[in-house]
Design a protein around this motif. Structure first.
Motif, PDB file in Angstrom:
ATOM      1  N   LYS A 117       0.196  -2.023 -27.267  1.00 23.05           N
ATOM      2  CA  LYS A 117       0.628  -3.405 -26.999  1.00 23.05           C
ATOM      3  C   LYS A 117       2.056  -3.626 -27.462  1.00 23.05           C
ATOM      4  O   LYS A 117       2.860  -4.260 -26.774  1.00 23.05           O
ATOM      5  N   ARG A 118       2.377  -3.117 -28.632  1.00 29.07           N
ATOM      6  CA  ARG A 118       3.725  -3.297 -29.178  1.00 29.07           C
ATOM      7  C   ARG A 118       4.761  -2.623 -28.273  1.00 29.07           C
ATOM      8  O   ARG A 118       5.800  -3.188 -27.964  1.00 29.07           O
ATOM      9  N   ARG A 119       4.415  -1.429 -27.800  1.00 26.44           N
ATOM     10  CA  ARG A 119       5.366  -0.704 -26.949  1.00 26.44           C
ATOM     11  C   ARG A 119       5.561  -1.387 -25.594  1.00 26.44           C
ATOM     12  O   ARG A 119       6.660  -1.412 -25.053  1.00 26.44           O
ATOM     13  N   VAL A 120       4.456  -1.915 -25.036  1.00 22.71           N
ATOM     14  CA  VAL A 120       4.561  -2.619 -23.754  1.00 22.71           C
ATOM     15  C   VAL A 120       5.493  -3.817 -23.925  1.00 22.71           C
ATOM     16  O   VAL A 120       6.425  -4.024 -23.144  1.00 22.71           O
ATOM     17  N   GLU A 121       5.239  -4.575 -24.993  1.00 21.18           N
ATOM     18  CA  GLU A 121       6.049  -5.757 -25.294  1.00 21.18           C
ATOM     19  C   GLU A 121       7.531  -5.375 -25.452  1.00 21.18           C
ATOM     20  O   GLU A 121       8.413  -5.920 -24.779  1.00 21.18           O
ATOM     21  N   ASP A 122       7.785  -4.416 -26.338  1.00 24.42           N
ATOM     22  CA  ASP A 122       9.169  -4.048 -26.671  1.00 24.42           C
ATOM     23  C   ASP A 122       9.922  -3.509 -25.461  1.00 24.42           C
ATOM     24  O   ASP A 122      11.084  -3.836 -25.243  1.00 24.42           O
ATOM     25  N   SER A 123       9.255  -2.672 -24.662  1.00 29.28           N
ATOM     26  CA  SER A 123      10.012  -2.062 -23.564  1.00 29.28           C
ATOM     27  C   SER A 123      10.233  -3.063 -22.433  1.00 29.28           C
ATOM     28  O   SER A 123      11.274  -3.010 -21.772  1.00 29.28           O
ATOM     29  N   LEU A 124       9.297  -4.002 -22.231  1.00 25.99           N
ATOM     30  CA  LEU A 124       9.547  -5.036 -21.209  1.00 25.99           C
ATOM     31  C   LEU A 124      10.676  -5.968 -21.657  1.00 25.99           C
ATOM     32  O   LEU A 124      11.526  -6.353 -20.847  1.00 25.99           O
ATOM     33  N   VAL A 125      10.721  -6.277 -22.948  1.00 25.31           N
ATOM     34  CA  VAL A 125      11.830  -7.102 -23.461  1.00 25.31           C
ATOM     35  C   VAL A 125      13.152  -6.347 -23.281  1.00 25.31           C
ATOM     36  O   VAL A 125      14.153  -6.915 -22.829  1.00 25.31           O
ATOM     37  N   ALA A 126      13.139  -5.045 -23.576  1.00 22.83           N
ATOM     38  CA  ALA A 126      14.372  -4.245 -23.503  1.00 22.83           C
ATOM     39  C   ALA A 126      14.983  -4.252 -22.110  1.00 22.83           C
ATOM     40  O   ALA A 126      16.203  -4.189 -21.961  1.00 22.83           O
ATOM     41  N   VAL A 127      14.145  -4.348 -21.073  1.00 24.03           N
ATOM     42  CA  VAL A 127      14.687  -4.335 -19.704  1.00 24.03           C
ATOM     43  C   VAL A 127      14.713  -5.752 -19.105  1.00 24.03           C
ATOM     44  O   VAL A 127      14.969  -5.909 -17.907  1.00 24.03           O
ATOM     45  N   GLY A 128      14.462  -6.747 -19.933  1.00 24.17           N
ATOM     46  CA  GLY A 128      14.526  -8.135 -19.457  1.00 24.17           C
ATOM     47  C   GLY A 128      13.435  -8.465 -18.453  1.00 24.17           C
ATOM     48  O   GLY A 128      13.650  -9.244 -17.522  1.00 24.17           O
ATOM     49  N   ALA A 129      12.260  -7.855 -18.600  1.00 20.30           N
ATOM     50  CA  ALA A 129      11.199  -8.046 -17.604  1.00 20.30           C
ATOM     51  C   ALA A 129       9.901  -8.558 -18.216  1.00 20.30           C
ATOM     52  O   ALA A 129       8.837  -8.410 -17.616  1.00 20.30           O
TER      53      ALA A 129
END
Ligand SMILES: Nc1ncnc2c1ncn2[C@@H]1O[C@H](COP(=O)(O)OP(=O)(O)O)[C@@H](O)[C@H]1O
Ligand SMILES: [Mg+2]
Length: 249
Positions: A117-129
């Motif tokens: 969950k943390r990785r999904v959150e962080d990587s979607l934030v990182a790409v602005g999605a």
């Protein structure tokens, strides 16, 4: 950890159909470097990229990531270290929703659900999605698909990020967002692109490919300003006025 993080030593590759796409490619990339990979169509950029994470193996020569040789026996280690974003995002997205697509890799790595969950959150934030989290993947625009494809790779926590033609078909805003995403990536990054303006801005070093060999390897600003080199490799010089303008987008 090896000082030279991605190393190609005299790599040759011949496609089964007979055409030799890489004819003795050697280079060393240090951990944390951002390297542009340029060359006209058919120069061998995509073939080279397929060797970095073991989708192809050299006909002769060796590829190493850190101290690990890219071989069938090391593939699971290599795939955790190297994330490749393909030219066509549709090759990378296959789950019904964005969050399922981004979670797929971390779940397969056997990570606990809290970490997934943390990785999904962080990587979607990182790409602005992050706002696309619940969206149906196939309904996304080209630029959105590319961002999500990058998120699926970032979620795996790669030490080497490799992107093949990442800015093709992006509008200026999506392209700018992509450049910011890549600037924020602190590990090794290899970007194959016809978008020399982007390479100029993002990559201090460039490898120029021509007919399956490295025609030049050095500081981007030096090489892309070398008019005879650019012309002999079928490339145009970047447009510095346009870069200035696009940097403001
Ligand atoms: N699947 C394939 N089968 C046979 N030949 C291929 C295949 N993919 C690429 N090639 C050939 O390998 C060479 C390098 O192609 P490629 O790596 O796609 O170059 P680039 O990405 O720089 O455009 C070209 O001559 C191309 O025609
Ligand atoms: Mg290509």
């Amino acid at each position: 950890m090896s000082h030279h993080y991605v190393s190609f030593d005299n790599v040759r590759y011949r496609y089964p159909s007979g055409s030799e796409a890489l004819k003795g490619v050697s280079f060393l990339i240090t951990h944390g470097e951002k390297v542009g990979l340029v060359g006209s169509n058919g120069a061998g950029k995509s073939t080279l990229i397929l060797h970095v994470n073991g989708l192809l193996y050299p006909t002769s020569g060796t590829v190493n990531i850190g101290d690990v040789p890219v071989e069938k026996s090391t593939l699971s280690i290599i795939r955790q270290k190297v994330g490749v974003v393909f030219q066509n995002a549709d090759d990378q997205l296959f789950m019904p929703t964005v969050e399922e697509d981004v979670a797929f890799g971390p779940i397969n790595m056997g990570l606990p659900m809290s970490e997934v969950k943390r990785r999904v959150e962080d990587s979607l934030v990182a790409v602005g999605a992050e706002h696309l989290r619940k969206s149906t993947t196939y309904r996304l625009s080209g630029g959105q698909k590319r961002s999500v494809a990058i998120a699926t790779v970032l979620a795996m926590g790669p030490e080497v990020l490799v992107l093949d033609e990442p800015s093709s078909n992006l509008d200026p805003h999506a392209r700018r967002l992509l450049i910011r995403q890549m600037e924020g990536f602190s590990h090794t990054c290899i970007v194959a692109s016809h978008d020399l303006d982007m390479i100029w801005e993002l990559c201090p070093r460039t490898i120029v490919m021509k007919n399956g060999v490295v025609a030049a390897d050095g500081p981007t600003k030096l090489l892309l300003n070398d008019i005879p080199l650019m012309e002999s490799c079928g490339l145009e010089q970047p447009n510095l006025a346009k870069i200035e303008m696009l940097m403001k987008c």
